[in-house]
Design an enzyme around this catalytic site. Structure first.
Site, PDB file in Angstrom:
ATOM      1  N   GLY A 178       0.778  -1.236  -0.051  1.00 33.52           N
ATOM      2  CA  GLY A 178      -0.082   0.025   0.032  1.00 33.52           C
ATOM      3  C   GLY A 178       1.025   1.178  -0.035  1.00 33.52           C
ATOM      4  CB  ALA A 230      16.519  10.077   2.043  1.00 34.90           C
ATOM      5  NE  ARG A 276      18.048  15.363  -4.243  1.00 30.11           N
ATOM      6  CZ  ARG A 276      17.246  16.373  -4.495  1.00 30.11           C
ATOM      7  NH1 ARG A 276      17.471  17.324  -3.280  1.00 30.11           N
ATOM      8  NH2 ARG A 276      16.705  17.061  -5.378  1.00 30.11           N
ATOM      9  NE  ARG A 329      -1.880  -4.865  -1.925  1.00 30.41           N
ATOM     10  CZ  ARG A 329      -1.343  -4.186  -0.626  1.00 30.41           C
ATOM     11  NH1 ARG A 329      -0.352  -4.675  -0.246  1.00 30.41           N
ATOM     12  NH2 ARG A 329      -2.248  -3.104  -0.192  1.00 30.41           N
ATOM     13  CG  ASP A 374       4.171  -7.763   7.264  1.00 30.28           C
ATOM     14  OD1 ASP A 374       3.355  -7.209   6.365  1.00 30.28           O
ATOM     15  OD2 ASP A 374       3.657  -8.539   8.079  1.00 30.28           O
ATOM     16  CB  THR A 426       2.509   0.383   6.167  1.00 34.48           C
ATOM     17  OG1 THR A 426       1.061   0.196   6.444  1.00 34.48           O
ATOM     18  CG2 THR A 426       3.419  -0.313   7.051  1.00 34.48           C
ATOM     19  CG  ASP A 452      -2.182  -0.496   7.865  1.00 36.21           C
ATOM     20  OD1 ASP A 452      -2.819   0.383   7.688  1.00 36.21           O
ATOM     21  OD2 ASP A 452      -1.840  -1.610   6.985  1.00 36.21           O
ATOM     22  CG  ASP A 460       0.920  -3.369   9.691  1.00 35.38           C
ATOM     23  OD1 ASP A 460       1.776  -2.702   9.217  1.00 35.38           O
ATOM     24  OD2 ASP A 460       0.085  -4.198   9.152  1.00 35.38           O
ATOM     25  NE  ARG A 510     -28.245  12.841  14.276  1.00 39.39           N
ATOM     26  CZ  ARG A 510     -28.432  13.769  13.553  1.00 39.39           C
ATOM     27  NH1 ARG A 510     -27.446  14.366  12.786  1.00 39.39           N
ATOM     28  NH2 ARG A 510     -29.616  14.033  13.185  1.00 39.39           N
ATOM     29  N   GLY A 525      -6.363   0.822   9.025  1.00 41.18           N
ATOM     30  CA  GLY A 525      -5.211   0.006  10.028  1.00 41.18           C
ATOM     31  C   GLY A 525      -5.194  -1.425   9.808  1.00 41.18           C
ATOM     32  NE  ARG A 526      -3.091  -4.242   5.927  1.00 41.24           N
ATOM     33  CZ  ARG A 526      -2.154  -4.598   5.354  1.00 41.24           C
ATOM     34  NH1 ARG A 526      -2.229  -5.167   3.994  1.00 41.24           N
ATOM     35  NH2 ARG A 526      -0.942  -4.581   5.686  1.00 41.24           N
ATOM     36  N   GLY A 551      -9.971  12.447  22.304  1.00 40.34           N
ATOM     37  CA  GLY A 551     -10.758  12.183  23.299  1.00 40.34           C
ATOM     38  C   GLY A 551     -12.147  11.239  22.976  1.00 40.34           C
ATOM     39  CD  GLU A 575      -9.091  -1.026   7.538  1.00 44.34           C
ATOM     40  OE1 GLU A 575      -9.828  -0.732   6.459  1.00 44.34           O
ATOM     41  OE2 GLU A 575      -7.952  -1.064   7.201  1.00 44.34           O
ATOM     42  CD  GLN A 621      -8.481   6.565   7.865  1.00 44.85           C
ATOM     43  OE1 GLN A 621      -8.159   6.213   8.991  1.00 44.85           O
ATOM     44  NE2 GLN A 621      -9.354   5.906   7.090  1.00 44.85           N
TER      45      GLN A 621
HETATM   46  P1  ATP Z   1       0.867  -3.143   3.156  1.00 45.13           P
HETATM   47  O1  ATP Z   1       1.504  -3.230   4.606  1.00 45.13           O
HETATM   48  O2  ATP Z   1       0.840  -1.931   2.795  1.00 45.13           O
HETATM   49  O3  ATP Z   1       0.154  -4.124   2.570  1.00 45.13           O
HETATM   50  P2  ATP Z   1       3.064  -5.124   2.328  1.00 45.13           P
HETATM   51  O4  ATP Z   1       4.546  -5.051   1.707  1.00 45.13           O
HETATM   52  O5  ATP Z   1       2.631  -6.202   3.524  1.00 45.13           O
HETATM   53  O6  ATP Z   1       2.568  -3.740   2.234  1.00 45.13           O
HETATM   54  P3  ATP Z   1       1.727  -7.151   0.655  1.00 45.13           P
HETATM   55  O7  ATP Z   1       0.610  -7.182  -0.401  1.00 45.13           O
HETATM   56  O8  ATP Z   1       1.699  -8.047   1.693  1.00 45.13           O
HETATM   57  O9  ATP Z   1       2.136  -5.759   1.259  1.00 45.13           O
HETATM   58  O10 ATP Z   1       3.361  -7.592   0.033  1.00 45.13           O
HETATM   59  C1  ATP Z   1       3.701  -6.747  -1.320  1.00 45.13           C
HETATM   60  C2  ATP Z   1       4.191  -7.783  -2.295  1.00 45.13           C
HETATM   61  O11 ATP Z   1       5.343  -8.471  -1.608  1.00 45.13           O
HETATM   62  C3  ATP Z   1       3.236  -8.648  -2.799  1.00 45.13           C
HETATM   63  O12 ATP Z   1       2.191  -8.302  -3.910  1.00 45.13           O
HETATM   64  C4  ATP Z   1       4.172  -9.914  -3.359  1.00 45.13           C
HETATM   65  O13 ATP Z   1       4.559  -9.585  -4.543  1.00 45.13           O
HETATM   66  C5  ATP Z   1       5.246  -9.897  -2.507  1.00 45.13           C
HETATM   67  N1  ATP Z   1       5.210 -10.704  -1.152  1.00 45.13           N
HETATM   68  C6  ATP Z   1       4.375 -10.814  -0.315  1.00 45.13           C
HETATM   69  N2  ATP Z   1       4.385 -11.774   0.320  1.00 45.13           N
HETATM   70  C7  ATP Z   1       5.307 -12.688  -0.138  1.00 45.13           C
HETATM   71  C8  ATP Z   1       5.790 -14.160  -0.158  1.00 45.13           C
HETATM   72  N3  ATP Z   1       5.549 -14.913   0.950  1.00 45.13           N
HETATM   73  N4  ATP Z   1       6.763 -14.555  -1.002  1.00 45.13           N
HETATM   74  C9  ATP Z   1       6.981 -13.704  -2.049  1.00 45.13           C
HETATM   75  N5  ATP Z   1       6.437 -12.599  -2.268  1.00 45.13           N
HETATM   76  C10 ATP Z   1       5.665 -12.053  -1.475  1.00 45.13           C
END
Ligand code: ATP
Length: 323
Positions: free
Chosen positions: A11, A22, A25, A72, A103, A126, A128, A130, A163, A171-172, A186, A223, A255
């Site tokens: 995302g 950064a 450069r 993705r 991740d 991200t 989130d 997370d 209301r 935040g998934r 608050g 969410e 957001q």
């Molecule tokens: P966000 O937190 O914003 O969703 P993210 O990096 O976690 O970011 P993902 O969609 O989970 O988003 O992963 C991004 C891309 O990384 C995926 O579309 C895929 O191409 C690659 N990817 C994710 N998991 C794996 C995996 N286990 N093996 C190989 N490639 C992966």
């Protein structure tokens, strides 16, 4: 090392552009050539790769989104897809990669780096927040500010009409954005996936508030909360207290965009700078983050979020302050 590539993946998050700037450069300052890879791993496989000069990253630090675009890629999840991606890397003479993503991006990078013996570092982008290994991710602060601005506005209407507003934030499956925006505004109640609510107590609180003519309630719902979002919670509350006057507001994708806050720009600049220095020093398969105001390195394999990573004292504080 003479040439590196940069990509943004997963995302989009405000501050990614500050990171791209950064990295570019710092790399050029260290005598490297830099390639921008469009649309994350999808563009890597397709060979959508072109040189980045210092001037290409002028005037982007204040812009949301990502000039490299993001995507993705299902193909990158396969060994064959990653092999095609490596063909492109070889073709362009790229010897190291810096990635901005979540991740999932780092999981893909670990496999890519192991299979093709190419050094890769990551920085966390991200909204989130997370990701394990950093106090804050790039984009979280901006998303928080956007959510808080919107919730403050909704409160004006909530007050004017006596209301209850249920406001759903992104935040998934992580509750950071909900918890922090709820504390900042608050909010009377905050629903996050990490904690189970005592619903009897909440119904009691709302009833007590009505009895003492405190009709305005702001309820923040992550969410990914167990109720399945603000609409589901709204149905539940109206079933329990049929005379409630409630409205639901889903903040949604506002957001994700917008001008990054100074904190996000600084975070992205700092991590992008150190990522290049450390890539040159031989580091690989690690994510850079900031912990206690120090640059911190976490192996990609440990970046997965831990479900219980919102400390209980935050939650307890939010409850005390909402009374
Ligand atoms: P966000 O937190 O914003 O969703 P993210 O990096 O976690 O970011 P993902 O969609 O989970 O988003 O992963 C991004 C891309 O990384 C995926 O579309 C895929 O191409 C690659 N990817 C994710 N998991 C794996 C995996 N286990 N093996 C190989 N490639 C992966």
């Amino acid at each position: 090392m003479n040439k590196i590539g940069i990509l943004t993946s997963g995302g989009d998050a405000p501050g990614m552009n500050a990171g791209i700037r950064a990295i570019t450069r710092t790399a050029i300052n260290n005598g490297l050539e830099v390639y921008g890879i469009k649309r994350g791993y999808q563009g890597l496989i397709a060979g959508d790769i072109s040189p980045l000069k210092t001037t290409d990253v002028s005037n982007i630090i204040q812009r949301g989104g990502t000039i490299l675009k993001t995507a993705r890629s299902e193909a990158f999840r396969t060994t064959a897809g990653r092999a095609t991606a490596f063909e492109q890397v070889k073709k362009h003479g790229i010897e190291g990669l810096v990635l901005i993503g979540g991740d999932g991006t780092f999981r893909g990078a670990t496999l890519f780096s192991e299979e093709h013996n190419i050094p890769v570092l990551g920085i966390p982008g991200t909204i989130d927040n997370d990701i394990n290994g950093t106090d804050f991710t790039i984009g979280f602060d901006t998303a928080l500010k956007t959510a808080v601005d919107a919730i403050d506005k909704v409160r004006d209407t909530a007050e004017a009409h006596d209301r209850i507003f249920l406001i759903e934030v992104m935040g998934r499956d992580a509750g950071h954005l909900a918890l922090f925006s709820g504390i900042s505004c608050g909010a009377e109640h905050i629903f996050i996936p990490e904690l189970k609510e005592d619903m009897d107590q909440i119904i009691q609180d709302i009833s007590n508030n009505r009895a003492r003519k405190k009709m305005t309630n702001i309820i923040i719902v992550a969410e990914g909360d167990e109720f399945g979002g603000a609409n589901k919670l709204d149905e539940y509350l109206n079933e329990k207290i049929p005379e409630l006057d409630t409205r639901v507001t889903i903040l949604g994708h506002i957001q994700r965009g917008g001008t990054p806050t100074p904190n996000d720009r600084i975070l992205a600049s700092r991590l992008g700078y150190h990522a290049v220095i450390e890539l040159l020093a031989g580091r690989s398969q690690e994510m850079l983050g900031i912990k206690n105001n120090q640059v911190h390195y976490t192996p990609f394999a440990q970046c997965n979020r831990h479900d219980d990573d919102i400390a209980k004292d935050w939650r307890e504080m939010a409850v005390v302050l909402s009374k």
